[in-house]
Design a protein around this motif. Structure first.
Motif, short mmCIF file in Angstrom:
data_model
loop_
_atom_site.label_atom_id
_atom_site.label_comp_id
_atom_site.label_asym_id
_atom_site.label_seq_id
_atom_site.Cartn_x
_atom_site.Cartn_y
_atom_site.Cartn_z
N GLY A 1 -75.06 -73.03 -25.78
CA GLY A 1 -76.46 -73.44 -26.15
C GLY A 1 -77.12 -74.42 -25.29
O GLY A 1 -78.40 -74.28 -25.04
N GLY B 1 -76.65 -82.44 -24.66
CA GLY B 1 -75.84 -83.51 -25.11
C GLY B 1 -74.87 -83.93 -24.05
O GLY B 1 -75.17 -83.96 -22.77
N GLY C 1 -85.79 -79.39 -33.52
CA GLY C 1 -86.02 -80.67 -32.90
C GLY C 1 -84.68 -81.38 -32.28
O GLY C 1 -83.65 -80.78 -32.32
N LEU D 1 -72.96 -81.50 -23.03
CA LEU D 1 -72.58 -80.37 -22.53
C LEU D 1 -70.89 -79.97 -22.71
O LEU D 1 -70.38 -79.19 -21.86
CB LEU D 1 -72.75 -80.20 -20.67
N GLU E 1 -78.71 -76.32 -33.80
CA GLU E 1 -78.57 -76.30 -32.38
C GLU E 1 -79.68 -76.74 -31.56
O GLU E 1 -80.01 -76.13 -30.43
CB GLU E 1 -78.04 -74.96 -32.08
N GLY E 2 -80.49 -77.60 -32.00
CA GLY E 2 -81.68 -77.96 -30.99
C GLY E 2 -82.87 -77.13 -31.00
O GLY E 2 -83.75 -77.20 -30.31
N ALA F 1 -78.42 -90.82 -30.40
CA ALA F 1 -77.81 -89.54 -30.49
C ALA F 1 -76.91 -89.27 -29.17
O ALA F 1 -76.01 -88.51 -29.18
CB ALA F 1 -78.90 -88.61 -30.42
C1 LIG Z 1 -62.00 -79.40 -25.42
C2 LIG Z 1 -62.96 -78.99 -26.73
C3 LIG Z 1 -62.58 -78.90 -27.96
C4 LIG Z 1 -63.44 -78.73 -28.91
N1 LIG Z 1 -63.03 -78.55 -30.27
C5 LIG Z 1 -64.02 -78.42 -31.20
C6 LIG Z 1 -63.43 -78.31 -32.48
O1 LIG Z 1 -62.39 -78.79 -32.88
N2 LIG Z 1 -64.42 -78.23 -33.56
C7 LIG Z 1 -65.73 -78.02 -33.22
O2 LIG Z 1 -66.60 -77.90 -34.09
N3 LIG Z 1 -66.10 -78.03 -32.07
C8 LIG Z 1 -65.38 -78.24 -30.86
N4 LIG Z 1 -65.78 -78.19 -29.55
C9 LIG Z 1 -67.27 -77.88 -29.54
C10 LIG Z 1 -68.26 -78.96 -30.10
O3 LIG Z 1 -69.21 -78.22 -30.63
C11 LIG Z 1 -68.90 -79.64 -28.93
O4 LIG Z 1 -67.74 -80.29 -28.02
C12 LIG Z 1 -69.87 -80.66 -29.43
O5 LIG Z 1 -70.19 -80.33 -30.80
C13 LIG Z 1 -71.13 -80.40 -28.75
O6 LIG Z 1 -71.53 -81.96 -28.43
P1 LIG Z 1 -72.35 -82.04 -27.07
O7 LIG Z 1 -72.80 -83.46 -26.85
O8 LIG Z 1 -71.45 -81.66 -25.91
O9 LIG Z 1 -73.43 -80.91 -26.96
P2 LIG Z 1 -73.83 -79.95 -25.91
O10 LIG Z 1 -72.84 -78.96 -25.45
O11 LIG Z 1 -74.72 -80.84 -24.74
O12 LIG Z 1 -74.91 -79.22 -26.68
C14 LIG Z 1 -74.40 -78.12 -27.72
C15 LIG Z 1 -75.90 -77.82 -28.53
O13 LIG Z 1 -76.45 -78.74 -29.30
C16 LIG Z 1 -77.70 -78.93 -28.64
N5 LIG Z 1 -77.86 -80.29 -28.71
C17 LIG Z 1 -77.29 -81.26 -28.02
N6 LIG Z 1 -77.59 -82.67 -28.37
C18 LIG Z 1 -78.78 -82.52 -29.00
C19 LIG Z 1 -79.45 -83.34 -29.76
N7 LIG Z 1 -79.45 -84.73 -29.59
N8 LIG Z 1 -80.53 -82.97 -30.37
C20 LIG Z 1 -80.73 -81.59 -31.04
N9 LIG Z 1 -79.85 -80.68 -30.13
C21 LIG Z 1 -79.17 -81.02 -29.34
C22 LIG Z 1 -77.84 -78.18 -27.28
O14 LIG Z 1 -79.06 -77.98 -27.01
C23 LIG Z 1 -76.61 -77.05 -27.67
O15 LIG Z 1 -77.49 -76.00 -28.49
C24 LIG Z 1 -64.70 -78.45 -28.75
C25 LIG Z 1 -65.37 -78.64 -27.32
C26 LIG Z 1 -64.21 -78.55 -26.48
C27 LIG Z 1 -64.50 -78.72 -24.87
#
Ligand SMILES: Cc1cc2nc3c(=O)[nH]c(=O)nc-3n(C[C@H](O)[C@H](O)[C@H](O)COP(=O)(O)OP(=O)(O)OC[C@H]3O[C@@H](n4cnc5c(N)ncnc54)[C@H](O)[C@@H]3O)c2cc1C
Length: 467
Positions: free
Chosen positions: A77, A69, A202, A71, A198-199, A109
């Motif tokens: 993950g 997603g 699916g 990242l 966590e992907g 998504a």
């Molecule tokens: C500054 C900061 C603050 C944060 N604060 C919080 C907080 O307060 N609370 C909290 O819970 N989290 C927090 N997070 C972490 C949070 O879990 C992620 O930011 C967010 O949920 C992940 O989204 P992403 O699109 O970046 O996913 P990614 O980092 O790209 O992926 C995360 C996981 O999800 C999977 N994934 C991604 N997209 C999909 C999809 N479409 N289908 C299936 N699997 C998928 C990936 O394979 C990986 O396992 C924070 C992160 C940062 C950097």
């Protein structure tokens, strides 16, 4: 392998399937920066049909993929392992529909969380999921990790905000479960297979989200307290008196509070004395005057009973921002603490003092110079613990000690950030053998060749359950 590359290039075109030196650095690692590794290639489908075809081809070739997603994840993950093809959702982006009568928002998504919040607000509604990575994380990533954030005490985690979704299984099967209704007990709630997994089961492609009425006013207080017992009393009182308006109950232990107010310019403590604990309380509502008087009246009761030693109620947006800046100051001080272990654990309130005592005693026993800073969403049972000796070599031992203590207190080694790759080896501290065996059976049923995010959540080396 070259057959797979040829067929994916034909399917997605050169811009949709990127290989070799064309792959940007951003696909190599998530926000942790741990164990970066470039993927073999990056598939960037634009539609569910394209994504389904990508997975079908990879499944036929039994080739592992990592789903990406925004990242911003904090568990490794989305970080590729050697040889994996990254499947990025970055081109599956946009709001599909906002329904202000049914209070739903439908989106692809790959849409950033901030775009969803802004679109909801423009329509006079609130999408209450919120955390620091809002500008870069995808809603699909937030669903896949069941993200928490700042308003869980009032609205629950991401799981509570998803009404329906569409996902693609490892073999390319599209499961369209785009429910828009609040009530739907017709059989299994299949969307839950993809929320927080966590992907590994699916890939989420579209979602239907739940909206709430906008809450234009807020009142915020910072309280100083003498003991954790007082914190629990204040939480109980806040829940009774502020009821559904309570949107944040955050606690900072003195070492964290002092570190931030000493090291970050412009963030002095607003109190004249030092205290062992500080609680940030916020309520959100529709009328600024009555919200503030409700908060002040609750605090007056807390003063009378001796629960709170001192408190300030923000009188302006600037003051509110300063209070939150102390709570969010961890972002400013991680540079000074690096390399560090960052725990995101959940515990029963009654377990927290013992847990923190053991963490302090056992880590200081192993590393006398260790620095331990604690803050958290205590109203959600969630503690964030930053631990550093400033030596990378100590991190594994620190994690081992800290997660063993978490298991001892029947806590969760991941409150909101997920297991990813980085916590796979510690899952047994929070999940029993039978729970892990059931997870494995689900994985085996939905992804028998193990191509989706292998080595995340579950250890690929563990034996499969019998039968
Ligand atoms: C500054 C900061 C603050 C944060 N604060 C919080 C907080 O307060 N609370 C909290 O819970 N989290 C927090 N997070 C972490 C949070 O879990 C992620 O930011 C967010 O949920 C992940 O989204 P992403 O699109 O970046 O996913 P990614 O980092 O790209 O992926 C995360 C996981 O999800 C999977 N994934 C991604 N997209 C999909 C999809 N479409 N289908 C299936 N699997 C998928 C990936 O394979 C990986 O396992 C924070 C992160 C940062 C950097």
């Amino acid at each position: 392998m070259s057959d797979l590359v040829t067929s994916l290039t034909e399917l997605l075109g050169p811009n949709g399937f990127v290989t070799g030196s064309q792959i940007g650095d951003k696909y190599s690692v998530d926000y942790t920066g741990e164990n970066p590794h470039p993927p073999l290639a990056v598939a960037r489908p634009r539609t569910t049909t394209e994504l389904s075809a990508v997975l079908r081809a990879c499944n036929t070739a039994a080739h592992p993929v990592v789903i990406q997603g925004g990242l911003t994840g904090l568990s490794g993950g989305a970080t590729p392992r050697p040889g994996e093809i990254a499947v990025s959702l970055e081109r599956m982006i946009g709001i599909i529909e906002v329904d202000t009568a049914g209070m739903t928002l439908t989106a692809w998504a790959g849409t950033p969380l901030q775009a969803i919040q802004d679109t909801a607000a423009d329509a006079g509604c609130l999408f209450p999921l919120d955390f620091g990575a809002r500008g870069s994380c995808h809603i699909g990533g937030a669903i896949a990790t069941n993200a928490g954030g700042n308003q869980v005490i009032r609205f629950g985690m991401t799981r509570n905000l998803v009404l329906g979704l569409e996902a693609v299984l490892a073999d390319g099967t599209v499961i369209s479960s785009m429910n828009r209704m609040l009530k739907n007990n017709a059989g299994y709630d299949l969307k839950q297979l993809f929320v927080g997994t966590e992907g590994t089961l699916g890939v989420i492609t579209r979602c239907v989200l739940r909206l709430y009425p906008l809450l234009p006013s807020r009142a915020t207080a910072l309280c100083a307290l003498r003991s954790f017992e007082d914190v629990v009393d204040l939480l109980r009182l806040s829940r009774q008196r502020l009821a559904a308006s309570l949107s944040a109950f955050e606690v900072m232990w003195a070492p964290y509070f002092d570190f931030v107010t000493d090291h970050v310019a412009g963030l002095e403590s607003p109190f004249e004395s030092d205290f062992p604990l500080y609680a940030l309380i916020q309520i959100e509502g529709t009328d600024s005057e009555s919200d503030t008087s409700q908060l002040e009246s609750m605090l007056a009761t807390a003063f009378e009973s001796g629960t709170v030693e001192d408190a300030i109620v923000a009188q302006s947006e600037g003051q509110r921002a300063k209070i939150w800046a102390i709570r969010d100051g961890i972002g400013e001080i991680t540079r000074v603490l690096t390399p560090y272990a960052s725990l995101d654990v959940s515990l029963g309130l009654e377990q927290m003092p013992g847990f923190l005592r053991d963490i302090d005693t056992e880590l200081k026993g192993a590393f006398p110079e260790v620095v331990i800073l604690v803050f958290g969403h205590v109203g959600d049972n969630n503690l964030h613990v930053f631990i550093t000796t400033r030596r990378h070599v100590d991190l594994e031992r620190i994690h081992q000690i800290a997660y063993e203590i978490t298991g001892r207190y029947e806590g969760s080694i991941s409150a909101e950030h997920g297991i990813g790759q980085l916590k796979v080896g510690y899952l047994h501290y929070s999940r029993s053998t039978t729970e892990r065996a059931l997870m494995r059976r689900l994985k085996q049923a939905l992804d028998p060749k193990g191509i989706l995010n292998p080595g995340r959540v579950l250890d690929t080396q563990d034996p499969r359950p019998p039968g």
